[in-house]
Design an enzyme around this catalytic site. Structure first.
Site, mmCIF file in Angstrom:
data_model
loop_
_atom_site.group_PDB
_atom_site.id
_atom_site.type_symbol
_atom_site.label_atom_id
_atom_site.label_comp_id
_atom_site.label_asym_id
_atom_site.label_seq_id
_atom_site.Cartn_x
_atom_site.Cartn_y
_atom_site.Cartn_z
ATOM 1 N N LYS A 6 0.831 -1.211 0.000
ATOM 2 C CA LYS A 6 0.000 0.000 0.000
ATOM 3 C C LYS A 6 0.859 1.252 0.000
ATOM 4 O O LYS A 6 0.567 2.242 -0.665
ATOM 5 C CB LYS A 6 -0.921 -0.003 1.215
ATOM 6 N N GLU A 12 -3.864 5.860 8.586
ATOM 7 C CA GLU A 12 -4.356 6.935 7.733
ATOM 8 C C GLU A 12 -5.535 7.599 8.415
ATOM 9 O O GLU A 12 -6.110 7.057 9.367
ATOM 10 C CB GLU A 12 -4.753 6.387 6.361
ATOM 11 N N HIS A 58 -15.219 -4.732 9.017
ATOM 12 C CA HIS A 58 -14.492 -4.196 7.853
ATOM 13 C C HIS A 58 -14.510 -5.154 6.661
ATOM 14 O O HIS A 58 -13.670 -5.063 5.779
ATOM 15 C CB HIS A 58 -13.046 -3.865 8.210
ATOM 16 N N ARG A 101 -6.734 -9.102 -7.958
ATOM 17 C CA ARG A 101 -7.342 -10.435 -8.028
ATOM 18 C C ARG A 101 -8.763 -10.301 -8.580
ATOM 19 O O ARG A 101 -9.264 -9.191 -8.766
ATOM 20 C CB ARG A 101 -7.424 -11.029 -6.622
#
Lengths: 167, 499, 499, 167
Positions: free
Chosen positions: C116, C200, C235, C292
C-alpha cells in the site's frame, strides 16, 4: 461382492474387490480401478483412472437409474421382474402383443380380427396427454384377437391386440 | 396495484408468476387439482385452494370453480399463465363480467387473434405478408382437398382454434391429407372443443421467428425483438434463442414494425407474441398472434433486460407503458431448453411417474424455471413440461457451451426426459453453426441416441454395484419420500385455505 | 488457449472457475486438503489432487506442492481465485519461473500494488487523490502514535500487506490506538506473515466504491464501471451492488478515468479492482488496487453483461482486449449477498459444522454461486464463506425485493449463517433508500435480531412436533448422509488422480 | 402425542390432536389448527389458517432446526443434553465460566488470578478462522483460576477461566 444387472435384456455380472490403491470392479476379463466418496444418498464422487466423476443414482423396484457423464442408463437388478412403467420403464410388449406405454384412451382401432398386417403398420391410435400416438405392428402377421374398442381407456402393458406373427 | 392475484395454472409457469407477485408485494393464490396437492406451485403460493379432480376439464379448465375461488379469496386479478384457459376468450370475458382483471388482452382482441382465419382477414387488409391458404376454416374434408389442390402440395393442416402444434399435420399428397384431416379434426375437437381445421401452403426449410410485444391500455406499444424457435419436435418448440442468427438490423427492424402493425390493427393489449415464418430467402410471413405469455419468454427477458411478468401485471393494472422503443436493445445471447418428461428414443412419448432424484443446475448465466422437485409425481393428465433451463452469455458460442455444460450436469432420475437429447442438440455442429430450420431434428437427430460406449457402460455398472453395496437403509431413502405415508397427510383440511 | 488449468483454491470460487473452464473447453484440476476430499470443488473438476493437510499453510498456501501438482497433471496455467495465494507475488513469480501461466497480473505489478505504501507513492505522483496518511509502513508503535497525532484522530490502522479487513482497526484516541496497534500487528503477522501496519485518516460515513478494470498484455485497458460495497461488518463486505446510487454520469466518468490511470501507472494487467472511498461531499480518494478477481465480481457481470473469469483466462492466454470502453454500458441493477457460516447474533463469530439441509434459491434474476451442499462439512480452517446469492432486476427497487424474497426462502440448517441478517438488511428502509454508508450496520442493525413473535414460535413448535411425530426412519435420514460410513470411502486412492 | 422443546432454556410443551378439519397443536390454552403435507424428508407444506407455508426442518443430536418465514429457530428436545457446538449450537457457558464457542488458539489472556473484573470486560483474545475474538466477562467478579496460557489451543466449552461472581 458380486452383482448382476440387466440392460435391455442383456445380463452383466460385476464383482467389487479391494485393489492395492482403492478398489476395483471386475467385469469378466476387464478390471476397472476406482476410488469413491459418497456425497449424499443419491450422489457419489467416483475417481476412474485420474478423472473424478459425479455420479447420481436412484433406485425403485429393482430399477437403477445411473447418471454419469450427462447420460442416464437404466439397469435392472437381475432376477427381478420389473414392469414399473410409472417409473419411466421402457419395457416393450412381446412380439405377438400390441400394448401401450402410457395410460390413455383408444381413439381408433384401424384393423379387424383376421386382417393381415405388416411390420410398422399403424394398428391403433391412442390418445395420452392430449397427443395422438400411433401404435404400429411389431411384426408381419395376422390379427388374432382384439380386446378393446374405440373410446376404451387402456392401461400400460394391457394387450390391446394379439397377433399371429408370420414366419 | 392489485392486492391479490389468483394464478389459474400449475407447474413452472405458476411458480414463476407467484415469484413475480411476491416481488411486487402482491399476495398469490394457487388453485390445484386433487392430485396436485403437493405440487410445487401449491407450496409457492400464499394461499392454495383445491378446485376439482385431476382431469383438466374438472379443475384447471373449470371456469366456474376458478371464478368462485377468486371471489372467495378476494383476488382482484387472475393470471392465466400459458395453456389451459390462457387463450380462452370466454374465460377472459367471464372475468370482465365478474369485475376481476384478466391479466392478458381483452376478450375481444383475444377472440379476434385467436381465430386464425378472422385474423388473416384483418391483417391481409393492411398488407401484412401471409402464407397462401384457405380463406376460411372448414369441417368438410372435400372442401379441404379442393383447397389443397389450388394451394398446391405440400400443405399444412392446422386446428383453427389450435396452438402448440396440437392437431397439426403436413400432407405431401392427397392420401396423406385425407388421413391428416381425419385425425386433425379429432385432435382439434378433443383439445379445443372445435373440430374446424384449415389449410395453408407448407413452406420448406423455414425458420420460426417470433417477436415479443408489449402494449398498454392507452394505445402505446413496443416490441422486444425476436426469438428464434425453429428447433421443434411434433411441431412443438423445444429450443428457443434470442437473437436469431438469421436476422440483420434491417430485417429485424422491418419485422418489428410489422409486429407492431399487427398489434395495432387487432387492438391487442398486454404481452403478446407475433409469430412469423422466415424462408430461405429471408422473406417473412405472418403466422399468428399468441395472446399469452410464451413458454420461451425468459430468453427475451435476459437479452433485453426486462421482466415480462412484472410488465404484464403493471399493464393490466392500468400503468402507461414505461418503455420507449428507441431505449430498448439486445445484449448478449440467450438459449432456452424445455425440459419435458418424454422419451426421445420413442417418438417423444410423454413419460409419467415419480421423480426419484433431481439436481437443479445453478451458477453463472444459468436460470432454471422449475415446476417440480425430487419426489414429485409427474401425472399423465397434464402437459409433460417439467421446467425450463435458460442460459445467458455474452456470445452465442459461449451460450451453447454453457447450456451444454448445464444439461450435462442435470440429473433427473426415475422418469424419461429430453435432457440428453437437448444436450446433443445444442452440441450439434449444425446448431452451433446456426443452421436452425424447423426440420432440424428430422435432418440432424434422426440417428439419435448415439450408441452407449463400453467404457461408459462399465462405469455405470461399477457405480450401480457400488450403490447396491451400500446399507439398505440408505437406498430406501434414495426415493425422496419414505413409503410410509405420513400420519399427518390431512387432505380435506386444505380447503380451509379459501376461508 | 490453455489445455488444462489448475485452480489453486477451494469453495464457490473454485467451482465457478471450473465451470468457466468447461465452457471454454479447458480441462480443470482441483487441489484439495485432506479434510476437503468430499468438497464441492473436488467434485466439480476433471481431476483432483490432494496437496496436504487441513491447515492452509500445508495445502492451499503450499506453493511447492501446488507447483508440483501443476507439473504432474500437465496444467499450463493456474487460476488462484481470491484469498490464499491470489495476491502473493512470490507465488506469481514462482509460476513465471516455472513457465506456468499465472492467471492474474505480473508478479512485478502485483508486488507494487500489493504494498500500500509503495503504491501510494506511485499514484500520488500522477495526482491521484489519496487519504492523508503515513508515508511508509511501520512496526514501531511510537512512530504510529506520533503519526496519528499529525494526521489527527480518528485514524484507521491497517495491515500493510493486508486485505479483506484483516488487521484493520479504527482508533478515536491514543488509548484505542495502542490496543489497535498491538492486535493489528499480531493479526497482520498471523494472516500475512508481515506485522507491518500503517495509519491513515479515518473518513466518517464514507461509501466504499470500487471500479472493475480489465487490462490486456498489450497495453489496452477498459473499466467496467463501479460496485458499491459499503455494507460491511468487521471491515468486510457482505452486500455489494452495481450501479451505486451515489454516482452520477460525470462522477462515474471521472472515477473511471482515475481507475484507468492507476492501472496505467502501475503497469497492471488482467482483471483488477481499483478501490475508492467516497465521502459525503462526493469527493473520492484512491484506496488500493485489489490484484485479483473479487468476491463480488458477479454484480459487474450481470450489469455489464460480460464474464470476468472468461476474460481473465483469455487475457492471460495473450488475447488482445476485445472490448472498447465506448461500447460498454450498465443495464439494470444487481445486488450480491455473501452467505457466511457465522453468527450475526454473536458478533459474526464464524460457525463450523455440518450442513444438515440446504435448498438453493433459483428462478428469474437469481444467481447462486455455491461452494457447499446438503451434507457438507464447514471447517474451522478456512474463510467461512459458503456461497454468494446474486439478484438482478431492471430496477434497484425490484432487485431489493427479489433478493429479499430469495433470502427468505433459502434454508441452510445445522450451522449459523448470516442469511436472516442479510434479508433484514436489504429489507431495511435505509438500504432501500440508498443510504448505504460503511457504518450502515452499526447505525441501523445494532438492535438486530427482532424479537421472535409468539405466532412464529408457535408455528415453529407445531412444525417441530409434526416432524418428531414421523417414523424415525425418516428422521435418521434428515441428515444428508447416513451415519453408517460407506464401505467404499477409499481415501488414499484419490491421490491416483495426479498420476 | 405430546412433545417438549427447549428454546434458550425455556421449555415448551405441545400436543398434536385431530381437529374437525385437519389437525391442531395445543400449547397450553392456545390451539393452532393446521393441515400438512410432507414434501421430502426435510420439507413440509403446512397450512396455518389459510396460509400455506413451506417449512424446512433438520435434526441432529436432539437439536431441531426449523426454518419458517425465512427464519431459523433452534429447538432442543427436552431431556437431552446438547452441547453439539459443531452443529451451530449457541450454548453459553455458565456464569462462573469463561469458554469459547469455536476451536481456536489463545492469543492473549489479559487478566491474572485474583484480578477483579467487571461485566463485559475483555478477559481473553482467541483466534479462530483468522479472526481475533474478544471473550468478555459474563459478570462482575474476581478471577478464581486460569486454565490455559497464551498460544494454547482451546476446544469449545473448555473452561479457560473460572470466575467468582460478585453478588
Amino acid at each position: 461382492m458380486e452383482y448382476e444387472f440387466l440392460l435391455n435384456g442383456t445380463a452383466y455380472s460385476i464383482k467389487l474387490e479391494k485393489a492395492k490403491s482403492g478398489h476395483k470392479a471386475v467385469l469378466g476379463k476387464i478390471e476397472i480401478p476406482f476410488a469413491s466418496s459418497q456425497i449424499s444418498d443419491n450422489e457419489y464422487s467416483i475417481m476412474f483412472d485420474g478423472e473424478s466423476k459425479s455420479v447420481y443414482i436412484a433406485e425403485t423396484n429393482g430399477a437403477l437409474f445411473v447418471h454419469i457423464n450427462g447420460r442416464v442408463i437404466r439397469l435392472d437388478k437381475a432376477g427381478l421382474e420389473n414392469n414399473n412403467f410409472a417409473a419411466g420403464g421402457d419395457v416393450f410388449g412381446a412380439k405377438d402383443e400390441v400394448s401401450t406405454l402410457m395410460p390413455g384412451k383408444i381413439v381408433k382401432i384401424l384393423v379387424g380380427e383376421g386382417d393381415k398386417v405388416t411390420l410398422n403398420q399403424t394398428l391403433v391410435i391412442v390418445e395420452s396427454m392430449k397427443m395422438e400416438n400411433k401404435i404400429v405392428s411389431p411384426t408381419d402377421g395376422e390379427i388374432k384377437s382384439i380386446h378393446f374398442s374405440d373410446g376404451d381407456l387402456v392401461e400400460p402393458g394391457q394387450p390391446i391386440i394379439i397377433l399371429i406373427p408370420a414366419d | 396495484m392489485f392486492k391479490k392475484i389468483l394464478i389459474a395454472n400449475r407447474g413452472e409457469i405458476a411458480v414463476r408468476v407467484m415469484k413475480a407477485c411476491r416481488e411486487l408485494g402482491i399476495k398469490s393464490v394457487a388453485v390445484y387439482s386433487t392430485i396436485d396437492r403437493t405440487a410445487l406451485h401449491v407450496q409457492s403460493a400464499d394461499e392454495a385452494v383445491c378446485i376439482g379432480e385431476a382431469p383438466p376439464s374438472e379443475s384447471y379448465l373449470n371456469i366456474d370453480s376458478i371464478i368462485e375461488t377468486a371471489k372467495k379469496t378476494g383476488a382482484d386479478a387472475i393470471h392465466p399463465g400459458y395453456g389451459f384457459l390462457a387463450e380462452n376468450h370466454l374465460f377472459a370475458e367471464r372475468c370482465e363480467k365478474e369485475g376481476i382483471v384478466f391479466i392478458g388482452p381483452t376478450s375481444r382482441s383475444m377472440k379476434l387473434v385467436g381465430d386464425k382465419v378472422a385474423s388473416r382477414a384483418v391483417t391481409e387488409n393492411v398488407g401484412i405478408p401471409l402464407i397462401p391458404g384457405m380463406k376460411h376454416k372448414s369441417t368438410d374434408p372435400d372442401e379441404c382437398l379442393t383447397a389443397a389442390k389450388k394451394i398446391g402440395y405440400p400443405v399444412l393442416l392446422k386446428a383453427s382454434a389450435g396452438g402448440g402444434g396440437k392437431g397439426m399435420h403436413v400432407a405431401r399428397n392427397k392420401e396423406e391429407l385425407k388421413e391428416a384431416i381425419e385425425s386433425g379434426m379429432r385432435e382439434a375437437k378433443s383439445a379445443f372443443g372445435d373440430p374446424s381445421v384449415y389449410l395453408e401452403k407448407y413452406i420448406e426449410k423455414p425458420r420460426h421467428v417470433e417477436f415479443q410485444v408489449l402494449a398498454d391500455n392507452h394505445g402505446d406499444a413496443v416490441h422486444l425483438f425476436e426469438r428464434e424457435c425453429s428447433i421443434q419436435r411434433r411441431h412443438q418448440k423445444i429450443v428457443e434463442e434470442s437473437p436469431s442468427v438469421a436476422l440483420d438490423d434491417d430485417l429485424r427492424r422491418r419485422m418489428g414494425e410489422t409486429a407492431l402493425k399487427v398489434v395495432e390493427v387487432s387492438g391487442y393489449t398486454n404481452a403478446g407474441t407475433v409469430e412469423f415464418l422466415l424462408d430461405e430467402n429471408k422473406k417473412f410471413y405472418f403466422l399468428e398472434v399468441n395472446a399469452r405469455l410464451q413458454v420461451e419468454h425468459p430468453v427475451t427477458e435476459l437479452v433485453v433486460g426486462i421482466d415480462l411478468v412484472h410488465a404484464q401485471i403493471r399493464i393490466a393494472a392500468g400503468e402507461k407503458l414505461w418503455l420507449k422503443q428507441e431505449q430498448l436493445s439486445q445484449r448478449g445471447h440467450a438459449i432456452e431448453c424445455r425440459i419435458y418428461a418424454e422419451d426421445p428414443e420413442n417418438n417423444f412419448l410423454p413419460s409419467a411417474g415419480k421423480i426419484l432424484y433431481m439436481k437443479e443446475p445453478t451458477g453463472p448465466g444459468i436460470r432454471h424455471d422449475c415446476g417440480v422437485y425430487s419426489g414429485s409425481e409427474v401425472s399423465v393428465y397434464y402437459d409433460p413440461i417439467l421446467s425450463k433451463l435458460i442460459a445467458y452469455a455474452p456470445t452465442r458460442e459461449i451460450c451453447c457451451q454453457r447450456m451444454a455444460a448445464a444439461l450435462a450436469n442435470f440429473p433427473i432420475l426415475g422418469i424419461k426426459t429430453d435432457i440428453e437429447f437437448l444436450k446433443d442438440t445444442v452440441n450439434h455442429p449444425e446448431f452451433i453453426a446456426g443452421n436452425t430450420f424447423t426440420n432440424f431434428i428430422e435432418k440432424n437427430m434422426s440417428d439419435w441416441p448415439p450408441e452407449t460406449k463400453i467404457d461408459h457402460l462399465n462405469r455405470a455398472l461399477t457405480s450401480a454395484a457400488l450403490f447396491s453395496s451400500l446399507p439398505k437403509t440408505r437406498i430406501s431413502s434414495s426415493d425422496g419420500k419414505s413409503s410410509i405415508p405420513s400420519p399427518w397427510e390431512s387432505l380435506g383440511a386444505w380447503e380451509i385455505a379459501g376461508g
